[in-house]
Scaffold this active site. Structure first.
Site, PDB file in Angstrom:
ATOM      1  N   MET A   8       0.669  -1.401  -0.014  1.00  0.00           N
ATOM      2  CA  MET A   8       0.226   0.118  -0.077  1.00  0.00           C
ATOM      3  C   MET A   8       0.928   1.112  -0.111  1.00  0.00           C
ATOM      4  O   MET A   8       1.679   1.481   1.003  1.00  0.00           O
ATOM      5  CB  MET A   8      -0.839   0.041   1.392  1.00  0.00           C
ATOM      6  CG  MET A   8      -1.857  -1.146   1.258  1.00  0.00           C
ATOM      7  SD  MET A   8      -3.114  -0.972   2.501  1.00  0.00           S
ATOM      8  CE  MET A   8      -4.127   0.262   1.765  1.00  0.00           C
ATOM      9  N   GLU A   9       1.092   1.783  -1.123  1.00  0.00           N
ATOM     10  CA  GLU A   9       1.764   3.141  -1.286  1.00  0.00           C
ATOM     11  C   GLU A   9       1.443   4.050  -0.383  1.00  0.00           C
ATOM     12  O   GLU A   9       0.504   4.297  -0.221  1.00  0.00           O
ATOM     13  CB  GLU A   9       1.601   3.615  -2.757  1.00  0.00           C
ATOM     14  CG  GLU A   9       2.591   4.832  -3.182  1.00  0.00           C
ATOM     15  CD  GLU A   9       4.018   4.645  -3.053  1.00  0.00           C
ATOM     16  OE1 GLU A   9       4.676   5.742  -3.092  1.00  0.00           O
ATOM     17  OE2 GLU A   9       4.444   3.543  -3.038  1.00  0.00           O
ATOM     18  N   CYS A  98      -2.561  -0.635  -9.330  1.00  0.00           N
ATOM     19  CA  CYS A  98      -2.627   0.408  -8.722  1.00  0.00           C
ATOM     20  C   CYS A  98      -3.791   1.420  -9.599  1.00  0.00           C
ATOM     21  O   CYS A  98      -3.591   1.531 -10.808  1.00  0.00           O
ATOM     22  CB  CYS A  98      -1.240   1.168  -8.666  1.00  0.00           C
ATOM     23  SG  CYS A  98      -1.286   2.654  -8.171  1.00  0.00           S
ATOM     24  N   LYS A 139       0.231  -8.751  -9.633  1.00  0.00           N
ATOM     25  CA  LYS A 139      -1.265  -8.328  -8.877  1.00  0.00           C
ATOM     26  C   LYS A 139      -2.180  -7.603  -9.849  1.00  0.00           C
ATOM     27  O   LYS A 139      -1.500  -6.678 -10.391  1.00  0.00           O
ATOM     28  CB  LYS A 139      -0.992  -7.504  -7.662  1.00  0.00           C
ATOM     29  CG  LYS A 139      -2.386  -7.251  -6.987  1.00  0.00           C
ATOM     30  CD  LYS A 139      -2.141  -6.419  -5.725  1.00  0.00           C
ATOM     31  CE  LYS A 139      -3.320  -6.114  -4.857  1.00  0.00           C
ATOM     32  NZ  LYS A 139      -3.384  -5.319  -3.936  1.00  0.00           N
ATOM     33  N   HIS A 168      -7.250  -8.275  -7.068  1.00  0.00           N
ATOM     34  CA  HIS A 168      -8.135  -7.316  -6.124  1.00  0.00           C
ATOM     35  C   HIS A 168      -9.521  -7.305  -6.958  1.00  0.00           C
ATOM     36  O   HIS A 168      -9.519  -6.803  -8.130  1.00  0.00           O
ATOM     37  CB  HIS A 168      -7.206  -5.970  -6.168  1.00  0.00           C
ATOM     38  CG  HIS A 168      -8.002  -4.936  -5.418  1.00  0.00           C
ATOM     39  ND1 HIS A 168      -7.342  -4.351  -4.551  1.00  0.00           N
ATOM     40  CD2 HIS A 168      -9.249  -4.730  -5.354  1.00  0.00           C
ATOM     41  CE1 HIS A 168      -8.249  -3.229  -3.782  1.00  0.00           C
ATOM     42  NE2 HIS A 168      -9.472  -3.709  -4.505  1.00  0.00           N
ATOM     43  N   ASN A 199      -8.077 -10.615  -2.979  1.00  0.00           N
ATOM     44  CA  ASN A 199      -7.832  -9.496  -2.179  1.00  0.00           C
ATOM     45  C   ASN A 199      -9.153  -8.504  -2.315  1.00  0.00           C
ATOM     46  O   ASN A 199      -9.346  -8.597  -3.446  1.00  0.00           O
ATOM     47  CB  ASN A 199      -6.416  -8.837  -2.826  1.00  0.00           C
ATOM     48  CG  ASN A 199      -6.282  -7.439  -2.308  1.00  0.00           C
ATOM     49  OD1 ASN A 199      -6.023  -6.576  -3.000  1.00  0.00           O
ATOM     50  ND2 ASN A 199      -6.194  -7.288  -1.221  1.00  0.00           N
ATOM     51  N   GLY A 200      -9.136  -7.798  -1.467  1.00  0.00           N
ATOM     52  CA  GLY A 200     -10.210  -6.720  -1.296  1.00  0.00           C
ATOM     53  C   GLY A 200     -11.553  -6.861  -0.403  1.00  0.00           C
ATOM     54  O   GLY A 200     -12.083  -7.753  -0.365  1.00  0.00           O
ATOM     55  N   GLU A 201     -11.590  -5.700   0.323  1.00  0.00           N
ATOM     56  CA  GLU A 201     -12.606  -5.665   1.185  1.00  0.00           C
ATOM     57  C   GLU A 201     -12.847  -6.842   2.421  1.00  0.00           C
ATOM     58  O   GLU A 201     -13.871  -7.100   2.838  1.00  0.00           O
ATOM     59  CB  GLU A 201     -13.937  -5.484   0.600  1.00  0.00           C
ATOM     60  CG  GLU A 201     -14.280  -4.250  -0.175  1.00  0.00           C
ATOM     61  CD  GLU A 201     -14.281  -3.217   0.824  1.00  0.00           C
ATOM     62  OE1 GLU A 201     -15.203  -3.236   1.694  1.00  0.00           O
ATOM     63  OE2 GLU A 201     -13.467  -2.266   0.695  1.00  0.00           O
ATOM     64  N   GLY A 223      -4.954  -5.884   3.439  1.00  0.00           N
ATOM     65  CA  GLY A 223      -4.348  -4.509   3.290  1.00  0.00           C
ATOM     66  C   GLY A 223      -5.082  -3.844   4.521  1.00  0.00           C
ATOM     67  O   GLY A 223      -4.783  -3.984   5.640  1.00  0.00           O
TER      68      GLY A 223
END
Length: 335
Positions: A8-9, A98, A139, A168, A199-201, A223
């Site tokens: 996570m940037e 991203c 990813k 994601h 990945n996600g939520e 994340g």
């Protein structure tokens, strides 16, 4: 099941990776992206983003870290991947997820999901450039404006030689708005023959269980949920282990140790357990980040934590107006 810590940037950097992997439950990490643009980067750039390269490619707790590259030029990415591989990460990951406008405007991240043939070329070039023993993963999101090319993109990444795919479950247009479309990950799993990570939520154990059921994935990438609740990976493992698993002792939970290899059932990490980790986070921030960024980094994490830990709200409000590291350190010492 494997639990991965997401890149996570601007948030989940090497300092927070260090702390969250000390809390435990994480099997592998992926670094935030290293932008590659028409130049061969020097070693110090890779090490600045992934200082774990100086520790055998692992966090303090011993969790392996894959280094992530972002770019759109297959040749340049391959050259940089070869140099990076020589520094000993536990894999090279390629960012096709991203959603940031500044990244996408320059042909990076999720913008490439409209060009499956370029995805294949990038992965293939990187795969050829690094040792055969070095994992190359990717990813992706479900697409740019819609998910109509999701399967095509996944097949392209597999065709280029990716050994693992993290999906994601949203498009670039969806950004981080709920929901995540986990069922579309199942569609991707049905057409590829490499491991797929969902990945996600995933904010809590219930989300994790539903994600596994709907996506069909054994492995998950966490994340923002892990940043908000550092005990999430442990809680997921406890749920997966079932009621008959033996609980892990709490006496050995310290910021200088990890529960990663402890028994599968863990108590909830409450605020008192978390406080020493926050203090260690602050110590690392002060030791390794520019003074002007130190206070902001602690407040940033507390801002996430207060959504799960009510006590973090009090801490955030108490420190909100403080900028001097000495004053912040004094407040933390009194907790």
């Amino acid at each position: 099941m494997a639990i991965l810590l997401a890149p996570m940037e601007g948030l989940l950097d090497f300092v927070l990776r260090d702390i969250l992997t000390r809390v435990g439950g994480v099997d592998r990490c992926v670094s935030e992206f290293i932008r590659v643009s028409n130049t061969l980067l020097p070693d110090q750039v890779f090490i600045r983003v992934v200082p774990e390269l100086l520790n055998g490619g692992r966090t303090f707790a011993g969790v392996p870290v894959a280094a992530q590259l972002l770019g759109s030029d297959p040749v340049c990415l391959a050259e940089n991947a070869a140099r990076l591989a020589a520094l000993g990460p536990h894999g090279i990951d390629l960012n096709f997820g991203c959603p940031a406008k500044t990244v996408n405007r320059h042909g990076g991240g999720a913008a490439l999901l409209d060009e499956p043939e370029l995805l294949l070329a990038i992965v293939a070039a990187v795969r050829r450039a690094v040792p055969k023993t070095m994992p190359v993963s990717a990813k992706m999101r479900l697409g740019v404006h819609d998910d109509s090319r999701a399967l095509e993109c996944a097949l392209a990444l597999e065709g280029g030689g990716a050994s693992e795919l993290v999906v994601h479950a949203r498009t670039r247009a969806d950004a981080y708005r709920p929901p995540a479309y986990w069922e579309r990950i199942a569609d991707i799993r049905a057409v590829v023959n490499i491991p797929v990570v969902a990945n996600g939520e995933i904010w809590n154990v219930q989300d994790a269980l539903r994600c596994r059921e709907e996506s069909g994935c054994d492995s998950l990438m966490l994340g923002r949920g892990m940043v908000t609740n550092p005990g999430l990976a442990l809680a997921i493992r406890a749920a997966m282990a079932g009621p008959d698993a033996s609980p892990a002792p709490w006496g050995n939970v310290r910021p200088d140790s990890s529960l990663t290899t402890s028994p599968a059932l863990y108590p909830i990490i409450n605020w008192q357990v978390l406080l020493p980790f926050i203090a260690e986070f602050w110590r690392l921030v002060c030791a390794r980040l520019d003074r002007r960024k130190q206070a902001g980094r602690l407040k940033q994490w507390l801002n996430f934590l207060r959504h799960h830990h009510p006590e973090a709200e009090r801490a955030y409000m108490a420190l909100r107006t403080l900028s001097e590291p000495a004053a912040i350190g004094q407040w933390l010492a009194l907790q």
